[in-house]
Write an enzyme that holds these catalytic residues in place. Structure first.
Site, mmCIF file in Angstrom:
data_model
loop_
_atom_site.group_PDB
_atom_site.id
_atom_site.type_symbol
_atom_site.label_atom_id
_atom_site.label_comp_id
_atom_site.label_asym_id
_atom_site.label_seq_id
_atom_site.Cartn_x
_atom_site.Cartn_y
_atom_site.Cartn_z
ATOM 1 C CG HIS A 22 6.433 -1.051 -1.232
ATOM 2 N ND1 HIS A 22 7.357 -1.606 -0.534
ATOM 3 C CD2 HIS A 22 5.813 -1.897 -1.759
ATOM 4 C CE1 HIS A 22 7.103 -3.119 -0.590
ATOM 5 N NE2 HIS A 22 5.991 -2.982 -1.284
ATOM 6 C CG HIS A 45 1.109 -3.449 -2.153
ATOM 7 N ND1 HIS A 45 1.600 -3.332 -3.524
ATOM 8 C CD2 HIS A 45 1.907 -3.727 -1.440
ATOM 9 C CE1 HIS A 45 2.793 -3.925 -3.498
ATOM 10 N NE2 HIS A 45 2.956 -4.253 -2.235
ATOM 11 C CG ASP A 86 -8.480 1.986 4.566
ATOM 12 O OD1 ASP A 86 -7.746 1.674 3.711
ATOM 13 O OD2 ASP A 86 -9.391 2.815 4.564
ATOM 14 C CG HIS A 87 -5.656 5.158 4.643
ATOM 15 N ND1 HIS A 87 -6.884 4.696 4.039
ATOM 16 C CD2 HIS A 87 -5.327 6.238 3.496
ATOM 17 C CE1 HIS A 87 -6.977 5.216 2.630
ATOM 18 N NE2 HIS A 87 -6.141 6.181 2.451
ATOM 19 C CG HIS A 136 4.037 -4.121 2.890
ATOM 20 N ND1 HIS A 136 3.953 -5.414 2.621
ATOM 21 C CD2 HIS A 136 4.151 -3.590 1.736
ATOM 22 C CE1 HIS A 136 4.165 -5.887 1.449
ATOM 23 N NE2 HIS A 136 4.186 -4.757 0.847
ATOM 24 C CD GLU A 173 1.947 -7.661 -1.864
ATOM 25 O OE1 GLU A 173 1.956 -8.136 -0.802
ATOM 26 O OE2 GLU A 173 2.927 -7.786 -2.688
ATOM 27 C CB CYS A 182 9.316 -6.100 -1.425
ATOM 28 S SG CYS A 182 8.600 -6.265 -3.087
#
Lengths: 136, 136, 136, 136, 136, 136
Positions: free
Chosen positions: E40, E42, E80-81, E15, E125, E34
């Site tokens: 980047h 998490h 996810d992913h 994100h 996060e 950010c």
């Protein structure tokens, strides 16, 4: 240039520690509450560590999805929610101490890995007690 | 009399797994969701382990504040909040698998350590998957 | 066929880092806040790792209850809730860095183990800094 | 629509529990090893929890970087590597139990937050003992 | 007699934080690293907490296997992913801060629960930053 | 000014989930592997949380050593290394789901606390599944 890749897994099982060559008093003396004939149980947490060369094409030592599947079949399907003493072949004649369980798991996973890959298995019987086996 | 000193660190990054010699179908087959062209990401957690003799004057293998600063410059400033594939020199031509990332980090830290100190780097890609590299 | 058995333990203590051969400025420069003359403290967490053959009768490398008792006497009773610099014999003349503490603990536990058992001690000074010693 | 944002922090300190209105025997009886006159210490781990409305412009309850800086000044700079009984104003006349420490920290952070934000502080004295305070 | 049952889950995603009403300088000032336009990522860890009466027949507040399946479909398959900004409908017009993500997840799970069950979602996060939302 | 003090504890036990009013097929359908007639087991981890006013004399909400002793007698001695279904009075007629176990533990501890103290018990059946009960 060898790298170790590690994957965590887990299973829950009941067991008791018991040596059939000893009477109950001796079992109680050596194993304490762990020899309770009605069983007790653990959340076994597992770290499977595989060491080898990186495949230059994939960038992987081995595909962790393949390793995940081996662990699923060899460990989780085989041991999860079982009574180790009663329901698992190896422990009908082998005392299910953490030391003996980790060797049984190591042997089952090792048989499924490519040659040239080293294997270490770490088995947590509780968050405070754990054992490690590397095959030597 | 050698002791190992360990320090934890962390960085967050985006990446995708991709082999440019393969077509998309092959990338998808090998890397699954990890080859998503829009990237995904991880909180990478790091353990940097340095082994050596204790300096009798300081009582330290090495001053952890010096190690902390090396990790900050070589790893955190270099990789934190980055897109590994696009923004990090090494991964423009190298697939950013955990295995390849740990070797890049090891090389960068090793170059800053005194000779005679051994280095191992452990890299957690997720709390469940991690890799280790010791330079041999 | 050697297996490693591991047991966790912990103690809380106060300490300061200080080299009496240096003046205060030099101590401050090398040890920073850790040389505060009024002391600071830590929750030291310990992993004691013993490697050896499995005893075929017990299925144990060693009875963890025996190991637990050794740790209790040699480490917890000896160091818990102490001021290491003032109250612990070894650290009256030895700087209580994590490196030096782990060697003191290793020596005390090793003296109580059966020959043929290998020992490694891991000492967490904080959740982010830890040291390891295996006697070589 | 209120959300709670949480940030972890930590500091190391020495302390002893002691009530000056009691003699040493009574202090020993109530506080046990924690009343050791030479002090012992802890790695205090902290969770600071702030609850409020999400600012529609930033998408934040509050900027965690601002919160991080408040914790740094009010808690870490003030308590880290200190002897709480000797060096921290509040604990010259207040027994530094975890309960009293968490209230001191809560008051210091609360004074720096915008009105309309609720605060809860969780303080781990050890990984096994911790306290929480919400101001009511 | 209400009990809360909790289940952990996780997903990995990329994100960036970005407010389209601001110029790049303002985004950089508020969101720092950010707001990196290359993203980047998490490892998001999740605790889903459901509170309700125990069903006297099953002894369950709700079958955790049903809850596991809801989380799988509503959260893991959905996020996810993924690149949250590009690939997830809600975040095409909503800034994917942890605060906004936890509300999106809460709404999706809540819609699948029986009436009379309270829901709280905790979203990590990073291991050091996390948010909580209870719907009020 | 109320503070919550928390203490962790743990016990290991075997159990199975089973409703005697249902046939085996129905038990299997609802409880899956958890209804294995040979039992399985868990490392139950416990957080006991007591909320009350700070006693100005001691600086404690309650002496944690007293709480530790209550937990030892009421929970650990009572449940550790037991088969819950066979050996624990309450579960001879009550299905030992995590929900029912946490209420049994809450009732036993509550009976030993001073009036005016609030109690919450958190019970981890595995590191991924846990329940909470506050008596309301």
């Amino acid at each position: 240039m060898k790298v170790t890749v590690n994957r965590k897994a887990h299973f829950n099982a009941a067991h008791r520690l018991y040596n059939p060559n000893w009477d109950d008093a001796k079992n109680k003396e050596v194993y304490g509450k762990c020899s309770n004939p009605h069983y007790h149980g653990h959340n076994y947490e597992l770290i499977v560590s595989v060491r080898g060369e990186i495949d230059p094409e994939t960038g992987f030592v081995m595909n962790l999805d393949v390793l995940r599947r081996i662990i699923e079949v060899e460990v989780e399907d085989y041991l999860d929610h079982k009574n180790l003493n009663i329901e698992v072949e190896e422990f009908k004649t082998l005392n299910p101490t953490a030391e003996n369980i980790v060797i049984v798991i190591w042997n089952k996973i090792k048989a499924k890995l490519d040659q040239g890959l080293d294997l270490k298995v770490t088995l947590y019987e509780t968050p405070r007690n754990f054992v490690e086996y590397s095959g030597d």
